[in-house]
Structures are given as structure tokens and as C-alpha cells.
Design an enzyme around this catalytic site. Structure first.
Site, PDB file in Angstrom:
ATOM      1  N   LYS A 162       0.946  -1.216   0.263  1.00 35.79           N
ATOM      2  CA  LYS A 162       0.629   0.077   0.615  1.00 35.79           C
ATOM      3  C   LYS A 162       1.041   0.970  -0.090  1.00 35.79           C
ATOM      4  CE  LYS A 162      -4.579   0.458   0.690  1.00 35.79           C
ATOM      5  NZ  LYS A 162      -5.419   0.225   0.022  1.00 35.79           N
TER       6      LYS A 162
ATOM      7  N   THR B  40     -14.966  -2.700  -7.085  1.00 34.93           N
ATOM      8  CA  THR B  40     -14.857  -2.977  -5.782  1.00 34.93           C
ATOM      9  C   THR B  40     -16.561  -3.023  -5.400  1.00 34.93           C
ATOM     10  OG1 THR B  40     -13.060  -1.613  -5.240  1.00 34.93           O
ATOM     11  CG2 THR B  40     -14.047  -1.687  -3.956  1.00 34.93           C
TER      12      THR B  40
ATOM     13  N   ASN C  86     -16.089   6.574  -4.936  1.00 39.93           N
ATOM     14  CA  ASN C  86     -16.470   5.436  -5.709  1.00 39.93           C
ATOM     15  C   ASN C  86     -17.020   4.405  -5.489  1.00 39.93           C
ATOM     16  OD1 ASN C  86     -14.455   3.178  -6.660  1.00 39.93           O
ATOM     17  ND2 ASN C  86     -14.923   4.087  -8.655  1.00 39.93           N
TER      18      ASN C  86
HETATM   19  N1  GLU Z   1      -6.593   0.032  -2.967  1.00 39.61           N
HETATM   20  C1  GLU Z   1      -8.260  -1.122  -2.926  1.00 39.61           C
HETATM   21  C2  GLU Z   1      -8.197  -1.457  -2.280  1.00 39.61           C
HETATM   22  O1  GLU Z   1      -7.696  -1.162  -1.344  1.00 39.61           O
HETATM   23  C3  GLU Z   1      -7.757  -1.426  -4.399  1.00 39.61           C
HETATM   24  C4  GLU Z   1      -5.983  -1.973  -4.647  1.00 39.61           C
HETATM   25  C5  GLU Z   1      -5.402  -2.652  -6.157  1.00 39.61           C
HETATM   26  O2  GLU Z   1      -6.424  -2.390  -7.190  1.00 39.61           O
HETATM   27  O3  GLU Z   1      -4.571  -3.323  -5.991  1.00 39.61           O
HETATM   28  O4  GLU Z   1      -7.805  -3.191  -2.332  1.00 39.61           O
END
Ligand code: GLU
Length: 451
Positions: free
Chosen positions: A126, A210, A241
Site C-alpha cells: 500500500k 469494488t 467510488n
Molecule cells: N485500493 C483497493 C483496495 O484497497 C484496490 C487495490 C488494487 O487494486 O491494487 O483493495
């Protein structure tokens, strides 16, 4: 100009001590407590467990940005690779004033379990920048995003660690990041970032992934409790989003979405809100209002204005926290009246709230399952970039549906078999896959046997 500090827990024994004092009441300590809880239900090698307790590498950078007025502002940025045993690190980049290393480590930890749970060939990572992006001009935002990549370019790569969108980052920003990395490497590197604009190698369905993934998890779960969309009321905290697209999917499938909120507050109508018109209004005005539209004529309708705290305490069937972490804590868990919680945000429930919610008989479906649709379609995007062969929206959503439903069933059956809550089952499922991969690299027993 960029300052870089790399700390790798494997090589810095003193880190362990300073980290544990520093993070006594930290989000990361809270996140790790879920791992310890799941470990009670699984037999794993001590080596694998010890590896999973520590982030593999954490990078802190200072990003100097020339502002539109000519001044120089330096922003703090982070990238954490938690574990890459099952594949390159994977996870989004967050732009938010509250971003800290502790938060980014926690988010990277969750990504590790999320990718393992969905059986994606990725580890967890992250990133984040401590910034309020709403205060920057578009040109400043672009310089900041490119500066971030300048600072972390040696730490990421299509086979190393692959960033993506997260809170307050989007496809435009991912496009800048991929472009900047390609400039640095003197080679078009589409697979270094996912969530890009379609025209720069993005995937169909990534923007809605998502929400769509969460929609499939909810759809696979409710029949187990003899519920159907038409007898189900929903409240959603967060209208970004994930929250806003999920609200629309649920609305169109017949669920009664009675409340939504954003950072400014929320609206509540027991008869159900008209979500498409609220999304349209929000897109135009950047604030939430209940709008009724007939043909081209829209008017703002009466509604009850509620606070985020009130939304969390509504008497609904499903509560969906889709904003930030730590929204339901030991302080307000007793007020929650929903029968089900689906965590669309990462970490919206503090571990201290778990026993209170369980005591009240509330079924909690955890982030690492419910919001995994985003990273799953990121994986599809990465595969498409590597093959140069692009899929239709129908193909993407069909593959997403199969994966989300299959893993929801697996988690559910582990919960039944072990008589544990769904969160613990989700961690057990992810841990099984992670443990297998870590052990395959060689464990203490393996070396003892050789001796
Ligand atoms: N930020 C999103 C998550 O927390 C997607 C991460 C990604 O696509 O690598 O799952």
C-alpha cells in the site's frame, strides 16, 4: 532532492522494539490482533507466523512539489510492501490528510490477506501521501503524483509492487503514475500500475469493480438468511467510488437504500432514496441531496438530514461502511442496530467492537472479502497488460462474479466448520494459502530434517 529511508524488518532487529512501543495503540496493532485471533484456529509453522507479523519493507519519502504560486511544498509519502511470497506486492495509493506510516502498514497488511483470500498471485502492499488533494490545483496534483513515482520508482515495478487507486486517487492519477514510471525506465510499462484510464491500458470494469464485487458478495450471502432484495433495507456510509456505485447497483436490484452519507453528513428517507438522481446531483454539485427526477426536470425533495453517527445507528437490515477506517468502535458499537454489516471500506470496525457486535448477533462480513473486487479486477488489468489482449466488460464482470462467489462460499463453509465468525474464517482462509507458500520456501523443520 528526494530523501529516502528504507527499513526492512528482517535486517533491523532494533526496529521490532521501537515498532512495538510506537504502535501500542496503533491501527497496525489493531489490524494484527485479527491475525492473532485467526491463528487460534489454524496450525501453521512458527516460521510462517513470525514472517506474517512484520511488514517486509517500508519506504518513507519526502516529495518536493513546485506549487502554482511559485513556492515549494514538501509532502510526506509512503509505500509499504507487507509480504510478496505469493507474488509482487499489490495495493492502492491513498491521498488523505490523515495518512501515516502506521495506517499504510495496516492497509498493506489487509492487502496481503485480501490477495491470498481471492487466490490472486500477488502479495500485499500500500502507499499514501499525507495531503488534502482537494486543496491542490490539477497541475499541482499531477506534479505531486509524478514526484511520488520519482521517489518510489526503485521500490515498485510490474514484477515487484503494483500501485492502484484508493481513497481520493483515481484513473487520471494512475495514468500519470504509469507514464512517469515509463519515462524513468525509458520503456512503456503498463503493468506497473492498475486502475488506469481505458485508453492507457486500463481494464473495462475496473472503476466499478469494488462496488460490483461487494454486490456479488451480498447477493451470495443474503439467501443464506432467507432474505431477498425486496425485503432488505440498506444504509451506506460514504458516497465515493465504492459507496455510490454500490448504492446504485443495490437500488437497481430492488434493495431499499434508505440512507447515504458523505464526509459532510447524510440523508435518510424511510421509503427509500432515488439513488441515480442523488449520484447525478453529487457529480454536478459535489454534495449529497435527495433529488427526484422526472424526464429532464429534477427537484430537490424533502428528506431527513442525519449525521454520520446517526447513520451508523439506523435500524436497517444492512449497514455498509464505505468510507474510512475506525468508524465503529467500542464506543458506538452498542448503538448499531443493523442485522448485517458489509465492510466496503478497509478497516471500518475496530477490533474492540468485534465482541460487542457479535454479542448483539450482528453478522459482519469483512473488508478483505467484501471489497476485494477492486484488486481482483486490478489483477485482470495486469494480466491484460501483459498479454496485450483486452476483455469486454461482460467478460470482466463474469470472471469477477465467479471469483467473488466462489471465495464467499469457501469463507462461509470455513465459518460453519470451525464455528467462528466470518472475519476469522476469512483470515483462516487467507492464512492457509499464505502459510502454504511461506512453508514451500523452507521452514525450520525442513532444515532440521536435512540435518
Ligand atoms: N485500493 C483497493 C483496495 O484497497 C484496490 C487495490 C488494487 O487494486 O491494487 O483493495
Amino acid at each position: 532532492m528526494t530523501q529516502t529511508t528504507v527499513s526492512t524488518s528482517l535486517f533491523s532487529p532494533q526496529l521490532k522494539e521501537s515498532q512495538s512501543t510506537q504502535t501500542k495503540h496503533s491501527l497496525f496493532a489493531d489490524a494484527s490482533s485479527r491475525l492473532e485471533q485467526a491463528l487460534k484456529h489454524i496450525s501453521m509453522s512458527e516460521d510462517a507466523i513470525e514472517r506474517l507479523r512484520h511488514p517486509k519493507a517500508s519506504l518513507t519519502v519526502s516529495i518536493p512539489v513546485r506549487m502554482d504560486n511559485g513556492s515549494l511544498q514538501v509532502f510526506q509519502g509512503y509505500r509499504v510492501r507487507y509480504d510478496d511470497t505469493r507474488g509482487p506486492g499489490k495495493g492502492g495509493v491513498r491521498y488523505h490528510p490523515n495518512v501515516t506510516l502506521d495506517e499504510v502498514q495496516s492497509l498493506a497488511f489487509w492487502m496481503t490477506f485480501k490477495c491470498a483470500l481471492l487466490d490472486l498471485p500477488f502479495g500485499g502492499a500500500k502507499g499514501g501521501i499525507t495531503v488534502n488533494p482537494k486543496e491542490l490545483s490539477k497541475a499541482e496534483l499531477e506534479r505531486l503524483s509524478r514526484g511520488y513515482i520519482d521517489a518510489i520508482a526503485d521500490f515498485i515495478g510490474p514484477d515487484v509492487d503494483i500501485p492502484a487507486p484508493d481513497v481520493y486517487t483515481n484513473a487520471t492519477i494512475m495514468g500519470w503514475m504509469m507514464d512517469q514510471y515509463s519515462i524513468i525506465k525509458r520503456q512503456l510499462s503498463r503493468g506497473v500500475v492498475t486502475g488506469k484510464p481505458l485508453t492507457l491500458g486500463g481494464s473495462e470494469g475496473r472503476n466499478t469493480a469494488t462496488a460490483t464485487g461487494a454486490f456479488y458478495v451480498i447477493g451470495a450471502t443474503l439467501p443464506k438468511f432467507v432474505k431477498n432484495p425486496y425485503n432488505t433495507t440498506v444504509a451506506i456510509q460514504g458516497f465515493g467510488n465504492a459507496g455510490s456505485i454500490l448504492a446504485e447497483l443495490l437500488f437497481k436490484a430492488g434493495y431499499k437504500v434508505v440512507a447515504v452519507s458523505d464526509s459532510q453528513g447524510g440523508i435518510y428517507t424511510p421509503q427509500g432514496l432515488d439513488i441515480p438522481s442523488i449520484r447525478e446531483y453529487k457529480n454536478r454539485s459535489r454534495s449529497i441531496k435527495a433529488v427526484y427526477c422526472e424526464d429532464t426536470v429534477c427537484s430537490i425533495v424533502e428528506h431527513q438530514v442525519i449525521s454520520n453517527a446517526e447513520l451508523l445507528a439506523l435500524d436497517v437490515d444492512i449497514l455498509i461502511p464505505a468510507a474510512l477506517e475506525n468508524q465503529i468502535t467500542a464506543d458506538n458499537a452498542k448503538d448499531v442496530k443493523a442485522k448485517f454489516i458489509f465492510e466496503v471500506a478497509n478497516g471500518p470496525i475496530a477490533s474492540a467492537a468485534d465482541p460487542i457486535l457479535a454479542e448483539k448477533g450482528i453478522h459482519v462480513f469483512p473488508d478483505i472479502l467484501v471489497n476485494a473486487g477492486g484488486v481482483t479486477v486490478s489483477y485482470f488489468e495486469w494480466v491484460q497488460n501483459r498479454n496485450g489482449w483486452y476483455w469486454t466488460l461482460e467478460e470482466v464482470n463474469q470472471r469477477l462474479k465467479v471469483k467473488m462467489e466462489a471465495e464467499t462460499e469457501r469463507v462461509w463453509s470455513i465459518a460453519q466448520k470451525l464455528s467462528v465468525d466470518v472475519r476469522t474464517a476469512a483470515y483462516v482462509h487467507g492464512l492457509n494459502r499464505l502459510g502454504e507458500a511461506l512453508d514451500a520456501k523452507g521452514t525450520r523443520n525442513y532444515y532440521i530434517d536435512l540435518g
